[in-house]
Design a protein around this motif. Structure first.
Motif, short mmCIF file in Angstrom:
data_model
loop_
_atom_site.label_atom_id
_atom_site.label_comp_id
_atom_site.label_asym_id
_atom_site.label_seq_id
_atom_site.Cartn_x
_atom_site.Cartn_y
_atom_site.Cartn_z
N ASP A 271 0.84 -1.19 0.00
CA ASP A 271 0.00 0.00 0.00
C ASP A 271 0.88 1.25 0.00
N ALA A 272 0.25 2.42 0.14
CA ALA A 272 0.96 3.70 -0.03
C ALA A 272 2.09 3.89 0.99
N VAL A 273 1.98 3.24 2.16
CA VAL A 273 3.03 3.40 3.17
C VAL A 273 3.91 2.15 3.29
N GLY A 274 3.85 1.28 2.29
CA GLY A 274 4.76 0.14 2.25
C GLY A 274 4.31 -1.07 3.04
N VAL A 275 3.05 -1.10 3.50
CA VAL A 275 2.56 -2.26 4.25
C VAL A 275 2.07 -3.33 3.27
N PRO A 276 2.53 -4.59 3.44
CA PRO A 276 2.20 -5.62 2.45
C PRO A 276 0.79 -6.19 2.61
N PRO B 202 11.69 2.83 16.62
CA PRO B 202 12.49 3.91 16.02
C PRO B 202 11.81 4.46 14.75
N ARG B 203 11.99 5.73 14.51
CA ARG B 203 11.48 6.34 13.26
C ARG B 203 12.55 6.18 12.19
N VAL B 204 12.21 5.46 11.13
CA VAL B 204 13.16 5.21 10.05
C VAL B 204 12.44 5.38 8.71
N PRO B 205 13.20 5.66 7.63
CA PRO B 205 12.58 5.68 6.30
C PRO B 205 12.24 4.25 5.87
N VAL B 206 10.96 3.97 5.64
CA VAL B 206 10.51 2.60 5.38
C VAL B 206 10.55 2.30 3.89
N ALA B 207 11.32 1.25 3.52
CA ALA B 207 11.28 0.72 2.15
C ALA B 207 10.10 -0.22 2.02
N ASP B 208 10.04 -1.22 2.89
CA ASP B 208 8.84 -2.04 3.08
C ASP B 208 8.99 -2.77 4.41
N THR B 209 7.88 -3.33 4.89
CA THR B 209 7.90 -3.99 6.20
C THR B 209 7.93 -5.51 6.09
N GLN C 4 15.14 -1.61 4.30
CA GLN C 4 15.64 -2.36 3.15
C GLN C 4 14.48 -3.01 2.39
N SER C 5 14.70 -3.28 1.13
CA SER C 5 13.68 -3.96 0.33
C SER C 5 13.81 -5.47 0.52
N GLY C 6 12.67 -6.14 0.76
CA GLY C 6 12.70 -7.60 0.91
C GLY C 6 12.94 -8.01 2.34
N ALA C 7 12.78 -9.33 2.57
CA ALA C 7 12.75 -9.85 3.94
C ALA C 7 14.11 -10.28 4.47
N MET C 8 15.12 -10.45 3.60
CA MET C 8 16.39 -11.02 4.05
C MET C 8 17.59 -10.17 3.68
N PRO C 9 17.61 -8.91 4.09
CA PRO C 9 18.83 -8.13 3.87
C PRO C 9 19.93 -8.58 4.82
N GLU C 10 21.16 -8.35 4.42
CA GLU C 10 22.27 -8.61 5.35
C GLU C 10 22.29 -7.51 6.39
N LEU C 11 22.45 -7.91 7.65
CA LEU C 11 22.46 -6.93 8.74
C LEU C 11 23.83 -6.27 8.84
N PRO C 12 23.87 -5.00 9.26
CA PRO C 12 25.17 -4.35 9.49
C PRO C 12 25.94 -5.07 10.59
N GLN C 13 27.25 -5.06 10.46
CA GLN C 13 28.10 -5.75 11.44
C GLN C 13 27.90 -5.22 12.84
N ILE C 14 27.61 -3.92 12.95
CA ILE C 14 27.45 -3.31 14.27
C ILE C 14 26.28 -3.96 15.04
#
Length: 294
Positions: free
Chosen positions: A83-88, A234-241, A279-289
């Motif tokens: 939808d318009a706010v990236g909710v599947p 946290p408030r973040v820019p959402v690609a999708d959930t 990030q787009s999709g369900a399985m992005p690589e997480l940052p090392q931190i």
């Protein structure tokens, strides 16, 4: 103690507007658990078809270990629109491979060596997989350190009160979102009680170690007997959930298995799921931190 962590249930293709991506909550969960250094497994079934071949290839490329049977049903697919706010929104195909996961001798051996398992209600919509999931849970050692995590994941009416009750009796950790809690309350007859009180009722009734309640942008809670942890979202820019909830469960489980206190595990889970939303999709690589927190 053996540290194997299992994501059990659906393995499928999410057909997103930008193309297909590997999906299914158990695979998402197992992938993120593996990023924290645990020996994870995806338990599911795929078809004897090109989609099934490709799923196994993608898991192999991601270094994800699997116990996936090939069965004479088509590999699962889900049509996902945002939808318009990236909710599947999901259209989940029926009569597919993951509806027909067999309980094998190999799966019995895995159950006997499993420290934590995450399962949901969706993969129990068909009797074959439901029986297999229940046999796996009943075969697992029942020690104090074992986690049996029921991540409810209500979808398209693919659930019954009986299935939900049975799974809550078998689990010792329940994960639910605020919308699902309203639905559960209606089914179980807890109307007119606030969300936190409903959580305390479920925690006590089913003798749970923990109940995790996620409320989207309104934060999340972890209830344990006598104690509650709250974290703001946290408030973040959402690609999708897509997959954000699964990454939350994976990070929380990994932290608890590593001996972290509930509040620290909860904080990490919130930060990991927030990152996945960017990030787009369900399985992005997480940052090392984030990985280094465990």
């Amino acid at each position: 103690m053996n540290q194997i962590v299992v994501g059990m249930g659906e393995a499928l293709w999410d057909c997103l507007p930008e193309g297909k991506k590997i999906g299914g909550a158990p695979a998402n969960f197992a992938y993120h658990v593996s990023q924290f250094g645990f020996d994870s497994r995806v338990v599911s079934a795929v078809g004897i078809d090109a989609d099934g071949d490709e799923i196994l290839d993608v898991f192999a490329q991601k270094g994800l270990r699997t116990q996936i049977e090939r069965v004479p049903y088509p590999t699962g697919t889900v049509q996902v629109t945002l939808d318009a706010v990236g909710v599947p929104c999901y259209e989940i195909k029926e009569g597919v491979a993951w509806d027909n996961i067999p309980f094998t001798d190999e799966l019995k051996r895995l159950a006997l060596n499993t420290r934590a398992v995450c399962f949901g209600s969706l993969a129990q919509r068909n009797e074959a997989s439901r029986i297999t999931i229940n046999r796996f849970l009943d075969t697992m050692p029942d020690g104090a350190e074992q986690l049996k995590i029921f991540d409810i994941n209500l979808r398209q009416g693919f659930y019954t009160k009986e299935i939900l009750c049975d799974s809550m009796r078998r689990c010792n950790v329940l994960k639910i979102n605020d919308e699902e809690l309203v639905t559960i309350s209606r089914i179980f007859g807890y109307p007119g009680i606030d969300l936190q009180d409903k959580c305390w009722i479920l925690l006590a009734k089913y003798n749970l170690k923990m109940l995790i309640l996620t409320c989207g942008t309104n934060g999340s809670y972890v209830f344990t007997p006598g104690v509650v942890s709250f974290q703001e979202t946290p408030r973040v820019p959402v690609a999708d959930t897509v997959g954000a909830g699964d990454s939350f469960t994976a990070a929380f489980t990994s932290a608890i298995l590593s001996g972290k206190p509930v509040q620290e595990a909860h904080k990490l889970a919130v930060e990991v799921s927030a990152y996945v939303c960017t990030q787009s999709g369900a399985m992005p690589e997480l940052p090392q931190i984030l990985k280094d927190r465990i």
